[in-house]
Every structure is written in C-alpha cells, then in structure tokens.
Motif scaffolding. Structure first.
Motif, PDB file in Angstrom:
ATOM      1  N   LEU A  34       0.847  -1.184   0.000  1.00 44.95           N
ATOM      2  CA  LEU A  34       0.000   0.000   0.000  1.00 44.95           C
ATOM      3  C   LEU A  34       0.891   1.245   0.000  1.00 44.95           C
ATOM      4  O   LEU A  34       1.788   1.375   0.825  1.00 44.95           O
ATOM      5  N   ASP A  64      -3.028   5.858   1.276  1.00 47.61           N
ATOM      6  CA  ASP A  64      -4.298   5.471   1.883  1.00 47.61           C
ATOM      7  C   ASP A  64      -5.021   6.739   2.333  1.00 47.61           C
ATOM      8  O   ASP A  64      -4.587   7.399   3.285  1.00 47.61           O
ATOM      9  N   GLN A  95      -7.464   3.878  -1.911  1.00 44.87           N
ATOM     10  CA  GLN A  95      -6.154   3.266  -1.673  1.00 44.87           C
ATOM     11  C   GLN A  95      -5.409   3.097  -2.982  1.00 44.87           C
ATOM     12  O   GLN A  95      -5.994   2.742  -4.004  1.00 44.87           O
TER      13      GLN A  95
END
Lengths: 225, 410
Positions: free
Chosen positions: A3, A6, A30
């Motif tokens: 990731l 976010d 995301q």
C-alpha cells in the motif's frame, strides 16, 4: 503489492468570505505500488484537488492521509516541500518548464533543491534524459523544443528524483494526438517495465482506457472505482 | 526561521554560487528594468559618498592650518579690565613679566609675546598697506614662520630699527624697486627701519590675530617706543603635550592679576579650537550624509518596486519551483539575492562615482584630495543594507505564495 497511499474520508473545503465550497466531500481511496491509475471526472469534480492533496501541494480539511504507512495529514509547509521533493514527481498539462533554463538544467532542478553535488546531479539528469530519448537536445531551451519534446523533459524532471509516485495532470492535454500517444507509451513503459506508480488526471477517454484502474469523481465524491 | 536556514545553507558555497548565477541570469533577462533599479541605488550611493567625502575634505582643509601650527599652543589676549582702565599704560605687561611668566608653570615651554600697531609706513615715499607687529626671537619658531631670505628679529636687536617684512609687503616693494628688499629701508612714522629679512608666505588662521604676510615685524622693545598705545597684549605659549590647559590658564590669570595689574585675559587653546571645529564639522558631515541618504532611500524604494513587479510576473516560476520541492526559504533566498545583487552592483558603481565627484569638487575648490577610507565603506555598506531591507518584503511575499495558486496564474 504494498500500500502506498491510503486516503481515509478526506474532505476539502474552500472558504471565501461567507461562502464555503466543498471540493471533496469524503474520499476514501487506496493506491498500491506499481499501479497505473487514471482519475477522471468533469471539471469541478474535485479531481485536481484530490491530486494536489495526494501530491503534497495542499492540505486536506479533515480526514487522514497515510503515505507508505505514515500519517502525513498534518505536515508543516517545510515538511510538505521536502516530501514533495523526495517522494513525488509532477507532470503538468502545459509542461511548466523554466524558460530560462535549458533541458538539462530543468531536469536537475529537483536535485538542486535536494542539495545534491552538481556533478552527481548532472550525471543522473543525463541518464534520465537518455531514457526519455532527449539526450541530443539537452542544451535546448523550452522555447526551442516542440510540445512533445517539452513534455518528455518534464517527465524526465519528474523521474530524476526517483519518486515513489508520479502525478500527471492532463499530460496529453496540450499535445496533438500523435505526440500524445507517444507520451502515453512512455508512461506505459515506465509502469510496465520499471514498475513505477503513476497517477494520471484526465478527461480523455483514450488516455484512461490505457490505464489498468480508473477512478471517477463527481461533485467531490468517488462514484466508480 | 528562513534567515537561519539560509545562513546555514550559504555555508555551502557551491549553492550560493548557483543562487548568484541564477540571480544574475534573472536580472539580465529584464535588462532595462534592472538597470533602472540599479541607477536609483547608484545615484543614492554616489550622493552619500560624495557628500560625506566632500564634508571630510572641507574639515580636513579647515584643520590643516592648525595641524601645521601644532596642537600644543595657547594664545592669551590681555585686555584692561573695566575698573582698571584709569590706570592706563603704566600697568602694561613688560618683557620681564613675560620671562617671569614662563617660570610659573612647568607646562609652559616657550612664550612669544607680540604687540600690534597700526602705524602707516612708506617705502621710497610710497604708502604701503601694512601693519606693525612687535615680536621677539621666539615668535617665528612658535608660529612656524619660515624665512625666504635674510634673518629674523633677534633678542640682541633690543631697541634697534631693524625689521622683517611679510611676503605680501615684499611683493608691494618689488613693484617699487628692482633691488632686493633686504638692506632697503622702510619709514614708519618718523623712524627709518632697515629690512633684515623676508618671511615666507604664511597661511592665515584664526589662532593668531594678524595677517603676518602684510606686516612689518620689528623688535618688540622698539615697537613699544613707537606709539603710546603700543602694548604687549598678546602672548602665544607653547605647552608640554600633557599640560592641563585649565590649570595653566588659572595660574597665568592669578600671576598677572597679582604681579602686574587687574587684567581681563582671554585664552584660546589650539586643542580646544580643533576639538570644537571637529565637532562642528562632524555634525555638518552627518547632516550631508543624511541628505544623501534620502536619495538612497528613494533608490531602495525603486528596488522594492521592481522586485514586487518581478514577484508578480514570476508567480508561475515560483509555483514550478515549489512543485519540484523548493522550500519557502529557497524562494525567499532566490529573490533576496537578486535584490542584494542589484544594490551590490549599484553600490559599487555608486561608490566609484561618488569618489570621482568628490575628487572633481576638490579640484574645483582647490582642496587637498585625500581618499578617506570611511565614506566609501559607509556608502557601500549602507547600499547593501538598503538592498536587504527593501528586498526583504518582496522576497517574503514571494516565499508565502500558495503553490497551487502560483501554478494556476498565467
């Protein structure tokens, strides 16, 4: 895939006097490393505001922004500048090269603000310019280059700092379709061959079709992902 | 905050050179405007330097006459006091009084009394424009009067009718005869004086109340016999360098009032006169400098104006720089360096021009030209300070621009 970005319920309110304008009304989103994302929407839908917040050009009003695991919603101006310099590369619709500097100097600019030694910065810039196919025109000024060439230099400038993500705001908007395609090919190459994360803000269907993921905004909300 | 960042950064010389190169390129890209801003600073600096340097030169000129005399002189004028006026000339100072006076205070090194008379004098029947000065041997030495030819008055001359003529008297005589003045004779009243010496030209000054160039100098004893009004009413004293002038003045007053007569004494010390004149011309110079500063101020406002225009015009550039990661302090430094460079170049040219103007003034008014170190330094420093002061606000304004707003502007 890890990731990278976010966004948690991000809002952005512009105030001018009495009136308030809600540009973003609660965006949760995301972005993973190695993605090639298109943000589409009509003008005024908030896509530029979203890009500015993700690109550390602007603060969000409420909500939390995590960038590679760190909460970056409340950074100071100076921290924003440093982050912008090290983690983000920008490509703009009208190139935004400095007219008094030649192609090489324009590409070296982010490294200049990073206080890298000049010789090292020069070598890095030369390598990147070669990658985008501009190695023969390094001493040309922006007004001596065509639109496509200028955009290549701008992409080289975005790449030279080895950023985590490249934000491109209507990168083909000022180009004719043929050079626009070439620029998109370059982006696809950077994404597919080098695994770079790229976010393109556009309203051009031809551009968004080339991206693996498309996010649509309408009136400050994500309507389709 | 930005200032501290920048100073730290400026330690990195490479970076400063880059900033300066960039600033120079930016200034060159709008030449006419830069030149106009530069001109304002140039004229301002030039006027400060020219005025202050000119003021210093005038002061120097005024003090020069004193410097040749030496600073350890004390002049005493002796007047009859109002009450004692009836006693008349019986109570005048005599030469023995003067010799005694030299011994009353250890600080008094030498004394030269002189008596001034306004008798007319003739040469070969032609009237001369002169006055008479009764002097002693020490007079020439004390006031630094040189001789062109012959000898000066000697103590041994006593009551003899010898005289030494000033430079202007000599030129008057030259018009009347082809012969050398030494050995010729001058008539003063009914007495004939033989010229024994010719003095060199002597710059007039307010310390000695006589135009020595236009006088006929005779032995002091002879002078007192010429007229019933003749009196030793002026004394020039040389003191030791460490003398306490006020103490000496009190001692002299007490001595004369006790041993001679009730007199009113006026003292003028070279040191005090010089200090007084210096203080006055200091004020004068500061005042001139302030007048010059006004034009420098106008120049500074010009720099500010042009920098503000430049900030507005280069909003897009500022936005781009912020987008690629320039900190606010970087933008601040970019614009401040441009302003400082403008005033630095203007200041350098202005100092040069100011010195040239001061030099031309010196030539026109026949002052001695000395390149004092201070005025150019002051002009240069002030011009750079003006650049920083008036460049600060535009640079601050540039650094506070919002990157998105700046990028959006055309």
């Amino acid at each position: 895939m890890s990731l990278l970005i976010d966004l948690q319920n991000i809002t952005k309110v512009y105030r001018s006097g009495e009136s308030e304008f809600h540009a973003l009304k609660g965006i949760s989103f995301q972005l993973f490393r190695g993605e090639m994302l298109a943000i589409v929407g009509a003008s005024g839908s908030g896509k530029s505001t979203m890009m500015n917040i993700m690109g550390f050009l602007d603060h969000c009003s409420t909500g939390n922004y995590f960038f590679s695991g760190h909460n970056v919603s409340r950074l100071t101006d100076k921290e924003l500048a440093v982050t912008r310099n090290q983690k983000i590369g920008f490509v703009f619709q009208s190139f935004f090269l400095l007219p008094r500097l030649n192609a090489l100097q324009n590409v070296m600019l982010p490294l200049f603000y990073r206080e890298e030694p000049e010789a090292l910065a020069r070598n890095k810039a030369l390598a990147i310019l070669k990658k985008v196919g501009m190695e023969k025109l390094i001493d040309h000024r922006p007004n001596q280059l065509s639109g496509g060439q200028q955009q290549r230099v701008a992409i080289a400038r975005a790449l030279v700092g080895e950023p985590d993500v490249i934000f491109a705001d209507e990168p083909t908007g000022s180009l004719d379709s043929k050079t626009g395609e070439e620029v998109m090919k370059l982006f696809l190459h950077l994404n597919q061959e080098e695994g770079r994360t790229i976010v393109i803000v556009t309203h051009d269907k031809g551009v968004s079709h080339l991206c693996q993921r498309v996010v649509a905004l309408k009136d400050g909300l994500i309507v389709c992902d | 905050m930005p200032a501290c960042c920048c100073i730290k950064r400026w330690a990195n010389r490479m970076r400063l050179i880059n900033h300066v190169q960039e600033g120079l390129a930016n200034l060159l890209s709008s030449k006419l405007r830069s030149i106009l801003a530069l001109l304002g600073i140039l004229v301002g600096t030039a006027s400060v330097v020219a005025m202050v340097l000119g003021g210093e030169l005038v002061t120097n000129e005024a003090l020069k006459q004193f410097k040749t005399l030496g600073t350890d002189l004390l002049a005493v004028s002796v007047n009859d006091s109002d009450q004692g006026s009836t006693s008349g000339m019986l109570n005048n100072l005599t030469l023995p009084d003067i010799y005694a006076l030299q011994t009353i205070d250890r600080s008094i090194v030498e004394a030269a009394p002189y008596a001034q008379l306004y008798n007319s004098s003739q040469f070969n029947g032609h009237e001369l424009n002169t006055s008479i000065l009764g002097v002693t041997e020490s007079f020439a030495h004390l006031v630094h009067l040189g001789l062109a030819s012959g000898r000066f008055i000697s103590t041994l001359d006593g009551y003899e009718f010898f005289c030494v003529i000033g430079a202007k008297v000599n030129s008057q005589i030259k018009r009347l005869t082809y012969l050398d003045a030494v050995g010729q004779q001058i008539q003063v009243g009914k007495n004939i004086f033989t010229i024994v010496g010719i003095a060199k030209p002597w710059p007039e000054n307010s310390f000695v109340y006589a135009d020595i160039d236009s006088t006929v100098m005779v032995p002091i004893l002879t002078s007192t016999s010429l007229s019933k009004y003749a009196a030793i009413n002026n004394i020039i004293l040389r003191l030791t360098p460490d003398a306490n002038i006020e103490q000496v003045q009190t001692n002299i007053t007490n001595y004369i009032n006790q041993h001679v007569a009730d007199k009113r004494l006026f003292f003028r010390s070279a040191k005090e006169l010089i200090a007084h004149m210096s203080a006055q011309s200091q004020i004068f110079t500061v005042f001139l400098g302030l007048i010059g500063s006004i034009s420098l101020l106008v120049g500074g406002i010009g720099v500010m104006n042009i920098m503000l225009v430049s900030v507005v015009e280069r909003r897009r550039e500022i936005g781009i720089r912020l987008a690629v990661g320039a900190k606010r302090s970087d933008i601040w430094a970019l614009f401040l360096i441009e302003a400082v460079m403008l005033s630095l170049i203007g200041g350098t040219c202005g100092v040069t021009l100011g010195v040239i103007v001061a030099y031309i003034m010196a030539v026109c008014w026949h002052w001695e030209f000395t390149l004092f170190f201070m005025p150019p330094l002051v002009g240069f420093t002030v011009s750079v300070a003006v650049g920083i002061f008036f460049g600060y606000y535009p640079a601050y304004k540039a650094s506070q621009l919002d990157p998105i707003e700046a990028l959006r502007s055309e």
